[in-house]
Each structure stands twice: as C-alpha cells, then as structure tokens.
Design a protein around this motif. Structure first.
Motif, mmCIF file in Angstrom:
data_model
loop_
_atom_site.group_PDB
_atom_site.id
_atom_site.type_symbol
_atom_site.label_atom_id
_atom_site.label_comp_id
_atom_site.label_asym_id
_atom_site.label_seq_id
_atom_site.Cartn_x
_atom_site.Cartn_y
_atom_site.Cartn_z
ATOM 1 N N ALA A 218 0.843 -1.197 0.000
ATOM 2 C CA ALA A 218 0.000 0.000 0.000
ATOM 3 C C ALA A 218 0.880 1.250 0.000
ATOM 4 C CB ALA A 218 -0.919 0.012 1.222
ATOM 5 N N ASN A 219 0.814 2.016 -1.094
ATOM 6 C CA ASN A 219 1.493 3.311 -1.174
ATOM 7 C C ASN A 219 2.985 3.233 -0.864
ATOM 8 O OD1 ASN A 219 -1.052 4.515 -1.670
ATOM 9 N ND2 ASN A 219 -1.423 4.721 0.545
ATOM 10 N N GLY A 220 3.658 2.232 -1.438
ATOM 11 C CA GLY A 220 5.092 2.089 -1.208
ATOM 12 C C GLY A 220 5.446 1.424 0.103
ATOM 13 N N PHE A 221 4.444 0.933 0.823
ATOM 14 C CA PHE A 221 4.644 0.216 2.081
ATOM 15 C C PHE A 221 4.136 -1.221 1.924
ATOM 16 C CE2 PHE A 221 4.987 4.516 3.449
ATOM 17 C CZ PHE A 221 5.681 4.521 4.658
ATOM 18 N N VAL A 222 4.614 -2.094 2.830
ATOM 19 C CA VAL A 222 4.100 -3.460 2.925
ATOM 20 C C VAL A 222 3.551 -3.648 4.333
ATOM 21 C CG1 VAL A 222 4.665 -5.913 2.898
ATOM 22 C CG2 VAL A 222 5.695 -4.373 1.211
ATOM 23 N N GLN A 223 2.332 -4.151 4.405
ATOM 24 C CA GLN A 223 1.759 -4.459 5.712
ATOM 25 C C GLN A 223 2.431 -5.711 6.260
ATOM 26 O OE1 GLN A 223 -2.442 -5.304 5.775
ATOM 27 N NE2 GLN A 223 -2.657 -4.679 7.911
ATOM 28 N N VAL A 224 2.796 -5.679 7.529
ATOM 29 C CA VAL A 224 3.471 -6.819 8.155
ATOM 30 C C VAL A 224 2.784 -7.162 9.470
ATOM 31 C CG1 VAL A 224 5.708 -6.286 7.106
ATOM 32 C CG2 VAL A 224 5.127 -5.334 9.361
ATOM 33 N N ARG A 225 3.057 -8.348 9.943
ATOM 34 C CA ARG A 225 2.536 -8.782 11.242
ATOM 35 C C ARG A 225 3.675 -9.358 12.062
ATOM 36 N NH1 ARG A 225 -3.143 -11.628 11.677
ATOM 37 N NH2 ARG A 225 -3.638 -9.399 11.393
ATOM 38 N N TYR A 226 3.708 -8.964 13.331
ATOM 39 C CA TYR A 226 4.714 -9.451 14.268
ATOM 40 C C TYR A 226 4.310 -10.832 14.801
ATOM 41 C CZ TYR A 226 6.859 -4.787 14.454
ATOM 42 O OH TYR A 226 7.499 -3.617 14.137
ATOM 43 N N PRO A 227 5.268 -11.563 15.361
ATOM 44 C CA PRO A 227 4.938 -12.879 15.933
ATOM 45 C C PRO A 227 3.875 -12.816 17.025
ATOM 46 C CG PRO A 227 7.304 -12.646 15.687
ATOM 47 C CD PRO A 227 6.717 -11.304 15.386
ATOM 48 N N ASP A 228 3.781 -11.679 17.737
ATOM 49 C CA ASP A 228 2.779 -11.551 18.799
ATOM 50 C C ASP A 228 1.469 -10.962 18.307
ATOM 51 O OD1 ASP A 228 3.547 -8.956 18.349
ATOM 52 O OD2 ASP A 228 4.393 -8.612 20.340
ATOM 53 N N GLY A 229 1.312 -10.824 16.984
ATOM 54 C CA GLY A 229 0.043 -10.401 16.409
ATOM 55 C C GLY A 229 -0.085 -8.926 16.094
ATOM 56 N N ARG A 230 0.885 -8.089 16.444
ATOM 57 C CA ARG A 230 0.816 -6.675 16.103
ATOM 58 C C ARG A 230 0.912 -6.491 14.587
ATOM 59 N NH1 ARG A 230 5.783 -4.319 19.061
ATOM 60 N NH2 ARG A 230 6.465 -6.481 18.819
ATOM 61 N N ASP A 231 0.153 -5.534 14.072
ATOM 62 C CA ASP A 231 0.203 -5.194 12.649
ATOM 63 C C ASP A 231 0.930 -3.870 12.466
ATOM 64 O OD1 ASP A 231 -1.225 -7.415 11.590
ATOM 65 O OD2 ASP A 231 -3.094 -6.524 12.312
ATOM 66 N N ALA A 232 1.612 -3.726 11.339
ATOM 67 C CA ALA A 232 2.374 -2.504 11.072
ATOM 68 C C ALA A 232 2.636 -2.396 9.582
ATOM 69 C CB ALA A 232 3.685 -2.523 11.852
ATOM 70 N N TYR A 233 3.263 -1.279 9.197
ATOM 71 C CA TYR A 233 3.646 -1.043 7.803
ATOM 72 C C TYR A 233 5.126 -0.680 7.750
ATOM 73 C CZ TYR A 233 -1.333 -0.866 6.723
ATOM 74 O OH TYR A 233 -2.671 -1.179 6.562
ATOM 75 N N ILE A 234 5.824 -1.227 6.735
ATOM 76 C CA ILE A 234 7.249 -0.952 6.524
ATOM 77 C C ILE A 234 7.440 -0.485 5.094
ATOM 78 C CG2 ILE A 234 9.585 -1.897 6.591
ATOM 79 C CD1 ILE A 234 8.584 -4.098 8.407
ATOM 80 N N LYS A 235 8.334 0.466 4.904
ATOM 81 C CA LYS A 235 8.623 0.934 3.554
ATOM 82 C C LYS A 235 9.133 -0.224 2.708
ATOM 83 C CE LYS A 235 10.157 4.865 2.464
ATOM 84 N NZ LYS A 235 11.019 6.058 2.225
ATOM 85 N N GLN A 236 8.582 -0.333 1.518
ATOM 86 C CA GLN A 236 8.829 -1.493 0.670
ATOM 87 C C GLN A 236 10.290 -1.636 0.271
ATOM 88 O OE1 GLN A 236 6.092 -1.636 -2.584
ATOM 89 N NE2 GLN A 236 7.080 -3.377 -3.584
ATOM 90 N N ASP A 237 11.002 -0.511 0.107
ATOM 91 C CA ASP A 237 12.384 -0.601 -0.358
ATOM 92 C C ASP A 237 13.364 -1.011 0.748
ATOM 93 O OD1 ASP A 237 12.189 1.726 1.095
ATOM 94 O OD2 ASP A 237 13.189 2.999 -0.388
ATOM 95 N N LEU A 238 12.877 -1.214 1.974
ATOM 96 C CA LEU A 238 13.743 -1.620 3.083
ATOM 97 C C LEU A 238 13.677 -3.114 3.367
ATOM 98 C CD1 LEU A 238 13.059 1.283 5.628
ATOM 99 C CD2 LEU A 238 14.784 1.155 3.817
ATOM 100 N N ILE A 239 12.833 -3.832 2.638
ATOM 101 C CA ILE A 239 12.630 -5.257 2.889
ATOM 102 C C ILE A 239 12.691 -6.041 1.588
ATOM 103 C CG2 ILE A 239 11.236 -4.938 4.979
ATOM 104 C CD1 ILE A 239 8.749 -5.201 3.274
ATOM 105 N N ARG A 240 12.816 -7.362 1.740
ATOM 106 C CA ARG A 240 12.718 -8.277 0.604
ATOM 107 C C ARG A 240 11.884 -9.471 1.026
ATOM 108 N NH1 ARG A 240 18.195 -9.937 -2.221
ATOM 109 N NH2 ARG A 240 16.666 -10.876 -3.628
#
Length: 417
Positions: A218-240
């Motif tokens: 979404a908008n240059g970000f990727v939605q992610v989920r932590y092992p404990d269930g938290r949701d967040a967004y990270i800039k797409q160019d910082l991950i693979r």
C-alpha cells in the motif's frame, strides 16, 4: 570475544531462598560428595560446553537431602542413572529433569518479537548479557522460570530471555508461521508504522535481519505482522520477500565483506549480535548470517569450524605465509596480550580483508592491519594472532545454510509427526 560465565551448581537454601554453597549445606555428606562426583563425570562426557548443552546439579530439598539434575541431554541422564545404579546411593535421592520440561506448557518453540532480544546467562535483568536474537527468529523453548524462558538459538546457544521478548507457539501456530509469506529487513535501521505513512505512530524499531509476516502492499509500504500479532507497515524498499532473499543470497567473500563494511563504526557491545552493537564474534556471525550462513556464536567456537589455514611458523605468526595463504573473508583468531603463548585461549576474532588488513569489532567496528609499517597497525600489536579458518565454500555441520536450517525452513510436515 563473548564467553559465558555459568554457575555449574545452582544450590538453593529452602529456608531462605538464597543461593548457598553445597559445602555449607552438606559439610560432611558423603552422599552429596558422591552425587557431585558422578554429576561432574557425566557433565565432562555429555555437556563439556555449557553454552550448547546443560547438565546441572541442584538441591531440591536440603532437609531431606534430595537432589535434582537438569539437563538437555537424554543420554547424559541415562549415563548418570547407570553410574548411580553402580553406587551405594539410592536413586530416590535424585530426580532427573529433562529439558524441555513441563514449565513451558507444551510450546516447545517460540518466535522473537522484539527487533533485538537480549539473552542472559541467568533468569534475571541484572545478569550478564550472553547474546542476542533478532525479531522473527525461531528458538527452542526449554524451561520457564521467574519470568524468563531458557531457550536454544538456531546456532545452538543456550541462555535466558524475558518471556515478554518471545511469543510461544503451539504446533498449529508454528506450522502457520512456517507456511506464511515473510519478509526480511535488509536496511541497517528502520521503523515500522501504524499506517502506510512515515508520519504515523511507530510500532517499533527494526534492524538488519528482522523477519516478519508479509501482507498487502500500500502506497510504497508493505503491511506486516509481528509474531505476537501486532500489525504494522514498513517501507517497501527496506525489505525483501524472505523466500526471494533465501534464493538469491550468496555467501561469497565479496558479499560477506560488503555486509561487514556496512557495520563500520557500530559500537562494541559485549554479547551484541545486531547493528545496534556487536562484540567481535557477534560481528562475524552477523556478516555471515546476512549472507545465508548460520555460524557458531563465540570466537572459541568459531575457531573449531571451517578449514584450517596455515599462518604460523614455530607457533608464531609468519606474516609472509599469512599473506600468501589467507583469502578474503577468512576468520582470524587472536589471544589477548602481546607475546602471549600462541596456544592461549582464543579471545578475539576478525574478518580478513586482504593485503594484511582485517575488519573487526574492537571499541567500534574498524579496519586494522597486521603489517608493521601500516598506519592502522597499532591495534594489532596488542594481540597475538594464533589461528585462521576459512568458511567460504566449506562443508561443515557447524556452518549451516539458512535455506536448510530447521529453525527457518524445516518442512512443516515434520511438525505433524
């Protein structure tokens, strides 16, 4: 180099709850002395390195003179029972607690849920930092005590971590984690956000090597989920994508040293294994991990892996031989102190760059030279270079590809067995 300071015998006084020497509890006890002797013999045979195997003698009840063995090694328990049966001591005096035990509630694995989790030598916030584990790392849960888990990391290191740092997983939950799409954070540092917007609230910091579940873009970000269930967004160019990273990572000398150089200036931290701070062996471990290889944790363990590289003559560094035989990304091992015995215990490790230079964590991550006329030679003369090992393109059970490591890619059907 990082080393553990273990308590071999954890002895507790039932009346006060305070640790007390065995001799004070049993000054004339032939039974205790014999049990201690048998325990030490078993420990020497099955758990000589307490960083990777546990065999501990505890006092279960000082009044009744009952003892408890805590161990990670089934064969050690069997051997100790054989020794006990051959003695005059009743087996009812001793119980054996095999780890993992019932204190973990059947969840034999957990996933680290902090960017960097601190692992300690004892279950206490005041205890020495032993090592660290990164977000998304699967660890074995062995025991729970005083708000801490005793865990085993992918490289086999056993230590204690706060229960708030690890999310325990049941077998179905672990299968779900294994089968889900994941991403790996490849930038040095960064943050995860509550929204696909850098101006939104942060969920946490992130460091190189963190692994999270992957969601929608979404908008240059990727939605992610932590092992404990938290949701967040990270800039797409910082991950693979993790699978993509596994398929393309290539542990060449050039790649390992490129990663190592990105950590230039990172401060030294005893027990550190992340870009927030590294000790010498945590630095080499991180450089190899980010290129797809899990290596032993400490320098004294790393020196036992890989291929021997000859750099000595008459037990002394032969600079000409070293320059001829060493290759980039070889590991150099040192003993502390100038003119020390070359057979002294290994206390430091570095990565060889070439032309006599090496990169290592000493104060900060920096580059020095073994050549006397080099301007960056000064640190070298405070140490004794005693060994070198080659990891690149070596087949060794101690050097485990991430793509084949059971903590990262074990086929989920094995979890059903």
């Amino acid at each position: 180099m990082k080393t553990f300071k273990y308590i071999i015998l954890s002895l507790f006084c039932c009346a006060t709850g305070l640790a007390s020497p065995a001799q004070a509890l049993f000054p004339d006890s032939v039974v205790y002395q014999r049990i201690e002797q048998l325990a030490k013999e078993t420990e020497r045979r099955y758990a000589p390195d307490k960083r990777t195997a546990i065999f501990e003698l505890h006092v279960a009840d000082s009044n009744a003179r009952l003892f408890r063995i805590v161990t990670t090694e089934p064969k050690a328990g069997e051997y100790f029972n054989q020794l006990l049966a051959g003695s005059t001591i009743s087996s009812t005096n001793v119980t054996i607690n095999l780890l993992p035990d019932s204190s973990i509630g059947g969840n034999i694995a957990g996933i680290v849920n902090l960017s960097v989790a601190n692992l300690r030598v004892e279950p206490s916030n005041q205890a020495e930092l032993a090592s660290q584990a990164l977000l998304g790392t699967q660890v074995d849960l062995l025991q729970e005590q005083n708000g801490y888990y005793r865990i085993r990391t992918p490289e086999g290191y056993i230590s204690w971590v706060s229960t708030s740092s690890v999310t325990p997983k049941s077998t179905p939950e672990l299968i779900q984690w294994r089968e889900a799409k994941k991403v790996i954070f490849i930038a040095d540092f960064g943050h995860a956000y509550t929204m696909p917007d850098e101006q939104s609230l942060r969920v946490s910091d992130l460091v190189m090597g963190n692994i999270l579940l992957a969601g929608q873009q979404a908008n240059g970000f990727v939605q992610v989920r932590y092992p404990d269930g938290r949701d967040a967004y990270i800039k797409q160019d910082l991950i693979r994508p993790f699978d993509e990273w596994l398929g393309t990572v290539n542990p060449t000398a050039e790649a390992v040293l490129k990663t190592a150089k990105t950590m230039m200036g990172v401060p030294y931290l005893w027990g550190g294994t992340s870009v927030k701070g590294v000790d010498c062996s945590g630095f080499t471990k991180t450089a190899y991990y980010m290129n797809g290889i899990v290596i032993p944790r400490d320098a004294s363990q790393q020196v036992l892996a890989g291929q021997f590289v000859d750099i000595l003559s008459a037990d002394t560094l032969d600079t000409q031989k070293a320059l001829q035989n060493l290759q980039p990304a070889d590991l150099l091992f040192f003993a502390s102190g100038k003119n020390r015995d070359p057979n002294a215990r290994v206390t430091h490790v570095a990565l060889y760059l070439g032309n006599g230079e090496f990169i290592h964590s000493a104060g900060t991550v920096r580059i020095n030279s073994m050549l006397r006329d080099a301007p960056n030679y000064e640190d070298f003369e405070t140490r004794t270079l005693v060994a070198a090992r080659r990891y690149i393109r070596q087949s060794d059970p101690a050097l485990q590809p991430v793509a084949q490591h059971p903590a990262y890619t074990l086929p989920t059907e094995k979890l059903h067995e």
